[in-house]
Design an enzyme around this catalytic site. Structure first.
Site, PDB file in Angstrom:
ATOM      1  CB  CYS A 186     -12.525  22.107   1.405  1.00 22.51           C
ATOM      2  SG  CYS A 186     -13.001  21.725   3.081  1.00 22.51           S
TER       3      CYS A 186
ATOM      4  CG  HIS B 234      -8.254  19.995   1.551  1.00 20.22           C
ATOM      5  ND1 HIS B 234      -8.146  21.328   1.267  1.00 20.22           N
ATOM      6  CD2 HIS B 234      -9.133  19.900   2.577  1.00 20.22           C
ATOM      7  CE1 HIS B 234      -8.921  22.025   2.080  1.00 20.22           C
ATOM      8  NE2 HIS B 234      -9.527  21.176   2.885  1.00 20.22           N
TER       9      HIS B 234
ATOM     10  CD  GLU C  83      -6.006  21.357  -1.704  1.00 23.65           C
ATOM     11  OE1 GLU C  83      -6.613  20.498  -2.367  1.00 23.65           O
ATOM     12  OE2 GLU C  83      -6.512  21.967  -0.750  1.00 23.65           O
TER      13      GLU C  83
HETATM   14  N1  GLN Z   1     -14.931  24.780   7.400  1.00 23.33           N
HETATM   15  C1  GLN Z   1     -14.636  25.591   6.249  1.00 23.33           C
HETATM   16  C2  GLN Z   1     -15.869  26.351   5.769  1.00 23.33           C
HETATM   17  O1  GLN Z   1     -16.933  26.047   6.195  1.00 23.33           O
HETATM   18  C3  GLN Z   1     -14.045  24.767   5.125  1.00 23.33           C
HETATM   19  C4  GLN Z   1     -12.780  24.099   5.576  1.00 23.33           C
HETATM   20  C5  GLN Z   1     -11.774  23.849   4.484  1.00 23.33           C
HETATM   21  O2  GLN Z   1     -11.809  24.458   3.413  1.00 23.33           O
HETATM   22  N2  GLN Z   1     -10.825  22.973   4.768  1.00 23.33           N
HETATM   23  O3  GLN Z   1     -15.749  27.223   4.991  1.00 23.33           O
END
Ligand code: GLN
Length: 191
Positions: free
Chosen positions: A77, A173, A175
Site C-alpha cells: 500500500c 495488506h 499483514e
Molecule cells: N492512502 C495512503 C497513501 O496514499 C495509503 C493507504 C495505506 O497504506 N493503507 O499513502
C-alpha cells in the site's frame, strides 16, 4: 533469515508478527545502520507522504535505494507508493520500481474494501486458492515498465500487485489477514 520492517510510520508491527510466526528474525529499521545484515525489507502501509518525509529526515532515502539495488524490498500500500518511480505528486519516493501508481485510486466513499484475487504466482507457496485481499485507501498500479511482471489484477484488469526482480509491490495488506502466502513468497525472494 533476517528481514527488516521500515518502522517510521504505519502498520509495521503487523508485518513483524507475521514474519516472526514464519520463523524470521525481524529488525525494525529507523536508521541507515539498521539495514546492515538484512536479507530483505518490508515497507508497510500507512501514509506515503509521511513515510517519505521521515525517511528524508532520517537520511534513509539514499541508503534504501542502495539496499534495493541488491536486496529484496516489498512495499504494501503506502509502501508500494514509496517504492514507485512515479506517484503523480510531489513527494519523496525511492523510485526503485518501474511502476506508476495512482494514490487513493478508489476514492472516498469506497476507500476500503475486500476482494478475492487470483494470484497464480502463489502456487509456489503450496496453493493458488483465491487470495483474500484487504484494500484500505489503496493505490492502483496504473502502469508497469517492461521488466515488471503483473502478479494480480482486479476483475476489470486494474493492476494491484507487481514484481520487478526482487522488488514486490501490493496495493493491499497481506499483514492484516491470516493468509501468510505473500510473506512466505517474499521470504523466498529475500533468500
Ligand atoms: N492512502 C495512503 C497513501 O496514499 C495509503 C493507504 C495505506 O497504506 N493503507 O499513502
Amino acid at each position: 533469515m533476517k528481514i527488516g520492517v521500515l518502522a517510521l510510520q504505519g502498520d509495521f508491527a503487523e508485518h513483524q508478527v507475521m514474519l516472526e510466526k514464519l520463523g524470521s528474525e525481524v529488525v525494525q529499521v529507523r536508521l541507515p545502520s539498521h539495514l546492515q545484515g538484512l536479507n530483505g525489507l518490508i515497507i508497510p502501509g500507512g501514509e506515503s507522504t509521511t513515510i517519505g518525509k521521515l525517511a528524508t529526515e532520517f537520511g534513509l532515502i539514499e541508503p534504501l535505494r542502495q539496499f534495493g539495488l541488491e536486496h529484496a524490498i516489498w512495499g504494501t500500500c503506502a509502501g508500494a507508493i514509496f517504492l514507485s518511480k512515479d506517484a503523480r505528486r510531489n513527494q519523496p519516493l525511492l523510485r526503485l520500481m518501474d511502476i506508476v501508481v495512482e494514490r487513493n485510486a478508489f476514492g472516498r466513499q469506497v476507500d476500503s474494501f475486500e476482494v478475492s484475487l487470483n494470484v497464480p504466482a502463489l502456487a509456489k507457496e503450496g496453493t493458488n486458492a483465491p487470495y483474500h485481499a484487504v484494500f484500505i485507501r489503496a493505490p492502483l498500479i496504473e502502469s508497469v515498465g517492461k521488466g515488471v511482471e503483473v502478479l494480480a489484477s482486479l476483475e476489470d484488469g486494474r493492476i494491484v500487485a507487481a514484481q520487478q526482480g526482487r522488488l514486490l509491490a501490493t496495493s493491499f495488506h497481506p499483514e492484516l489477514t491470516d493468509d501468510d502466502r505473500f510473506h512466505r513468497y517474499f521470504m523466498e525472494l529475500s533468500r
